[in-house]
Write a protein that holds these residues in place. Structure first.
Motif, PDB file in Angstrom:
ATOM      1  N   VAL A 294     -14.368   2.480   6.716  1.00 53.00           N
ATOM      2  CA  VAL A 294     -13.461   3.681   5.091  1.00 53.00           C
ATOM      3  C   VAL A 294     -12.687   3.151   5.156  1.00 53.00           C
ATOM      4  N   ILE A 295     -11.947   1.846   5.770  1.00 52.02           N
ATOM      5  CA  ILE A 295     -11.139   0.868   5.580  1.00 52.02           C
ATOM      6  C   ILE A 295     -11.373  -0.508   4.934  1.00 52.02           C
ATOM      7  N   GLU A 296     -12.727  -0.652   5.415  1.00 49.26           N
ATOM      8  CA  GLU A 296     -13.151  -1.867   4.973  1.00 49.26           C
ATOM      9  C   GLU A 296     -12.870  -2.688   3.853  1.00 49.26           C
ATOM     10  N   PRO A 297     -13.172  -1.742   2.407  1.00 49.66           N
ATOM     11  CA  PRO A 297     -12.176  -2.703   1.560  1.00 49.66           C
ATOM     12  C   PRO A 297     -11.017  -2.987   1.209  1.00 49.66           C
ATOM     13  N   TYR A 298      -9.696  -2.277   1.603  1.00 53.24           N
ATOM     14  CA  TYR A 298      -8.987  -2.255   1.675  1.00 53.24           C
ATOM     15  C   TYR A 298      -7.891  -3.380   2.926  1.00 53.24           C
ATOM     16  N   LYS A 299      -9.014  -4.080   3.887  1.00 60.36           N
ATOM     17  CA  LYS A 299      -7.673  -4.488   5.092  1.00 60.36           C
ATOM     18  C   LYS A 299      -7.362  -6.000   4.410  1.00 60.36           C
ATOM     19  N   LYS A 300      -7.176  -6.522   3.091  1.00 58.18           N
ATOM     20  CA  LYS A 300      -7.000  -7.602   3.054  1.00 58.18           C
ATOM     21  C   LYS A 300      -5.354  -7.255   2.935  1.00 58.18           C
ATOM     22  N   VAL A 301      -4.931  -5.715   2.725  1.00 61.83           N
ATOM     23  CA  VAL A 301      -3.987  -5.440   2.179  1.00 61.83           C
ATOM     24  C   VAL A 301      -2.599  -5.992   3.121  1.00 61.83           C
ATOM     25  N   ILE A 302      -2.669  -6.597   4.221  1.00 63.58           N
ATOM     26  CA  ILE A 302      -1.711  -6.819   5.383  1.00 63.58           C
ATOM     27  C   ILE A 302      -2.029  -8.099   5.510  1.00 63.58           C
ATOM     28  N   SER A 303      -1.862  -9.272   5.210  1.00 60.85           N
ATOM     29  CA  SER A 303      -2.499 -10.549   5.870  1.00 60.85           C
ATOM     30  C   SER A 303      -0.972 -10.722   6.405  1.00 60.85           C
ATOM     31  N   HIS A 304      -1.111 -12.680   7.314  1.00 63.37           N
ATOM     32  CA  HIS A 304      -0.718 -13.070   7.809  1.00 63.37           C
ATOM     33  C   HIS A 304      -0.024 -14.407   6.754  1.00 63.37           C
TER      34      HIS A 304
ATOM     35  N   GLY B 258      10.756 -21.128  15.436  1.00 73.65           N
ATOM     36  CA  GLY B 258      10.798 -19.963  16.294  1.00 73.65           C
ATOM     37  C   GLY B 258       9.208 -19.099  15.517  1.00 73.65           C
ATOM     38  N   LEU B 259       8.958 -17.489  16.421  1.00 76.23           N
ATOM     39  CA  LEU B 259       7.688 -17.434  15.712  1.00 76.23           C
ATOM     40  C   LEU B 259       8.644 -16.589  14.660  1.00 76.23           C
ATOM     41  N   ASN B 260       8.995 -16.836  14.262  1.00 75.04           N
ATOM     42  CA  ASN B 260      10.053 -15.832  13.019  1.00 75.04           C
ATOM     43  C   ASN B 260       8.569 -15.387  11.697  1.00 75.04           C
ATOM     44  N   ALA B 261       7.814 -14.936  12.046  1.00 74.14           N
ATOM     45  CA  ALA B 261       6.370 -14.533  11.129  1.00 74.14           C
ATOM     46  C   ALA B 261       6.767 -13.866   9.779  1.00 74.14           C
ATOM     47  N   ILE B 262       5.819 -14.614   8.722  1.00 72.41           N
ATOM     48  CA  ILE B 262       5.745 -13.861   7.710  1.00 72.41           C
ATOM     49  C   ILE B 262       5.004 -13.131   6.662  1.00 72.41           C
ATOM     50  N   ILE B 263       4.491 -11.276   6.631  1.00 68.70           N
ATOM     51  CA  ILE B 263       3.798 -10.902   6.366  1.00 68.70           C
ATOM     52  C   ILE B 263       3.396 -10.549   4.904  1.00 68.70           C
ATOM     53  N   VAL B 264       2.266 -10.432   4.483  1.00 74.85           N
ATOM     54  CA  VAL B 264       2.232 -10.480   2.854  1.00 74.85           C
ATOM     55  C   VAL B 264       1.678  -9.218   3.060  1.00 74.85           C
ATOM     56  N   PHE B 265       1.973  -8.183   2.305  1.00 79.07           N
ATOM     57  CA  PHE B 265       1.961  -7.307   1.671  1.00 79.07           C
ATOM     58  C   PHE B 265       1.012  -7.010   0.212  1.00 79.07           C
ATOM     59  N   ALA B 266       0.241  -7.161   0.126  1.00 82.97           N
ATOM     60  CA  ALA B 266      -0.371  -7.118  -1.045  1.00 82.97           C
ATOM     61  C   ALA B 266      -0.938  -5.990  -1.430  1.00 82.97           C
ATOM     62  N   ALA B 267       0.187  -5.448  -3.166  1.00 84.15           N
ATOM     63  CA  ALA B 267      -0.271  -3.379  -3.385  1.00 84.15           C
ATOM     64  C   ALA B 267      -1.818  -3.981  -4.192  1.00 84.15           C
ATOM     65  N   CYS B 268      -1.851  -4.974  -4.441  1.00 83.39           N
ATOM     66  CA  CYS B 268      -3.403  -4.841  -6.280  1.00 83.39           C
ATOM     67  C   CYS B 268      -4.367  -4.420  -5.451  1.00 83.39           C
ATOM     68  N   PHE B 269      -4.817  -4.734  -3.501  1.00 86.87           N
ATOM     69  CA  PHE B 269      -6.057  -4.274  -3.037  1.00 86.87           C
ATOM     70  C   PHE B 269      -5.521  -2.803  -1.844  1.00 86.87           C
ATOM     71  N   LEU B 270      -4.793  -1.836  -2.859  1.00 82.11           N
ATOM     72  CA  LEU B 270      -4.676  -0.725  -2.844  1.00 82.11           C
ATOM     73  C   LEU B 270      -5.809   0.245  -3.039  1.00 82.11           C
TER      74      LEU B 270
ATOM     75  N   MET C 100       1.195  -8.532  14.930  1.00 86.02           N
ATOM     76  CA  MET C 100       1.344 -10.207  13.871  1.00 86.02           C
ATOM     77  C   MET C 100       2.520 -10.916  14.497  1.00 86.02           C
ATOM     78  N   VAL C 101       3.821  -9.592  14.903  1.00 87.88           N
ATOM     79  CA  VAL C 101       5.205 -10.226  14.611  1.00 87.88           C
ATOM     80  C   VAL C 101       5.454  -9.787  16.419  1.00 87.88           C
ATOM     81  N   ALA C 102       5.925 -11.068  16.644  1.00 86.73           N
ATOM     82  CA  ALA C 102       6.603 -11.211  18.411  1.00 86.73           C
ATOM     83  C   ALA C 102       7.765 -11.264  18.425  1.00 86.73           C
ATOM     84  N   GLU C 103       8.199 -11.747  16.848  1.00 88.57           N
ATOM     85  CA  GLU C 103       9.638 -12.192  17.100  1.00 88.57           C
ATOM     86  C   GLU C 103      10.573 -11.766  15.667  1.00 88.57           C
ATOM     87  N   ASP C 104      11.280 -11.814  15.410  1.00 88.81           N
ATOM     88  CA  ASP C 104      11.873 -12.063  13.996  1.00 88.81           C
ATOM     89  C   ASP C 104      11.452 -12.061  12.696  1.00 88.81           C
TER      90      ASP C 104
END
Length: 308
Positions: free
Chosen positions: A134-144, A151-163, A189-193
């Motif tokens: 059911v969430i297959e069309p909306y999985k693009k809402v979060i990406s790395h 270090g491994l300071n991740a950038i998490i992108v949340f695109a509200a247009c895919f909601l 996705m998150v290992a450290e900060d």
């Protein structure tokens, strides 16, 4: 003494002749009649005395009964009856075979595919199941979006247009499963900060997440994720999202509020983080270009008014 059988039924030792019982019912009558049939009195004595079934009188064949075999009507080939029971059984068997062939076989590959439609995750020490279909069309809402700093300071992108659109009949069900997907993906996705880049542009009001959903997300985030979150950047903030954050302020810590940062354009975002692996949807790029163009137009008008 021979007693001939005439029209009627005569008991061996009776002198009265009773009418012969009818062999059919009168179906044309207005009122049905009940007919009582009287069985003849039969002496079943096995001795050869008079009246016995073994007496000579009863064993003799009456002269009136003269059967000519040649005069009997026998069915010819045209009137012959062929039993088709085997054919009917074969036809029924064919129907069952066709029905069984119409049901597709459930293969091992299909079983593996069905297992992929559900994901079991542990959030807040509780096991949860996510409806991945059911969430297959909306999985693009979060990406790395890659990493920043050392270090491994991740950038998490949340695109509200895919909601999903709130007009969906199963909107609450979709959002509940999407929420579990976002939280579980964030933990992977998150290992450290890390930091979250919230892309708010090109998102119509009907796709904006409600206050309850955002509050639930914050409450379900693990303490480690809250602590390691260093920045929450909102790109193209609207009046609505600013209002939502103002309403949620009493429910969040002051530390989290201090991490919120508003960015007006993608150019300003590129000054804060590396954009090499940050995926920006095409609709947001177009929205940003139109917004920047309108801003330049307003600036030009202002400069023209300031000229003497």
């Amino acid at each position: 003494m021979d007693i001939p059988f005439e029209e009627g039924v005569l008991s061996p030792d009776a002198t009265e002749i009773r009418p012969e019982p009818p062999n059919s019912l009168d179906l044309n009558g207005s009122h049905p009649r009940r007919i009582k049939l009287t069985a003849p009195n039969i002496n079943l004595s096995l001795d050869r005395s008079e009246g016995s079934v073994l007496s000579d009188d009863n064993l003799d064949t009456p002269d009136e009964i003269d059967i000519n075999v040649d005069d009997l009507d026998t069915p010819d080939e045209a009137d012959s009856f062929e039993y088709t029971g085997n054919e009917d059984q074969a036809a029924v068997t064919d129907v069952f075979q066709e029905e069984s062939e119409s049901i597709p076989e459930y293969t091992a590959e299909e079983e593996r595919q069905d297992n992929r439609l559900w994901r079991t995750v542990v959030i807040g020490e509780q096991e949860q199941r996510i409806d991945m279909k059911v969430i297959e069309p909306y999985k693009k809402v979060i990406s790395h979006g890659g990493y920043y700093g050392d270090g491994l300071n991740a950038i998490i992108v949340f695109a509200a247009c895919f909601l999903p659109d709130s007009s969906r009949a199963d909107y609450n069900y979709v959002m509940e499963n999407l929420f579990l997907y976002v939280i579980s993906t964030l933990e992977l996705m998150v290992a450290e900060d890390y930091m979250i880049v919230y892309l708010n542009g090109a998102t119509p009001r009907r796709k904006m997440p409600g206050f309850g959903w955002m509050k639930k997300c914050y409450q379900m985030i693990d303490r480690r994720l809250r602590k390691n979150l260093k920045s929450f950047i909102i790109v193209h903030p609207s009046w609505f999202i600013r209002t939502i954050l103002a309403v949620t302020r009493p429910f969040i810590s002051s530390k989290f509020s201090s991490k919120i940062q508003y960015v007006g354009t993608l150019a300003e975002l590129s000054d804060l983080i590396p954009m090499e692996y940050v995926h920006i949807p095409e609709s947001i790029v177009k929205y940003d270009e139109e917004k920047c163009f309108k801003r330049r137009m307003r600036l030009d008008v202002t400069l023209q008014k300031e000229k003497p």
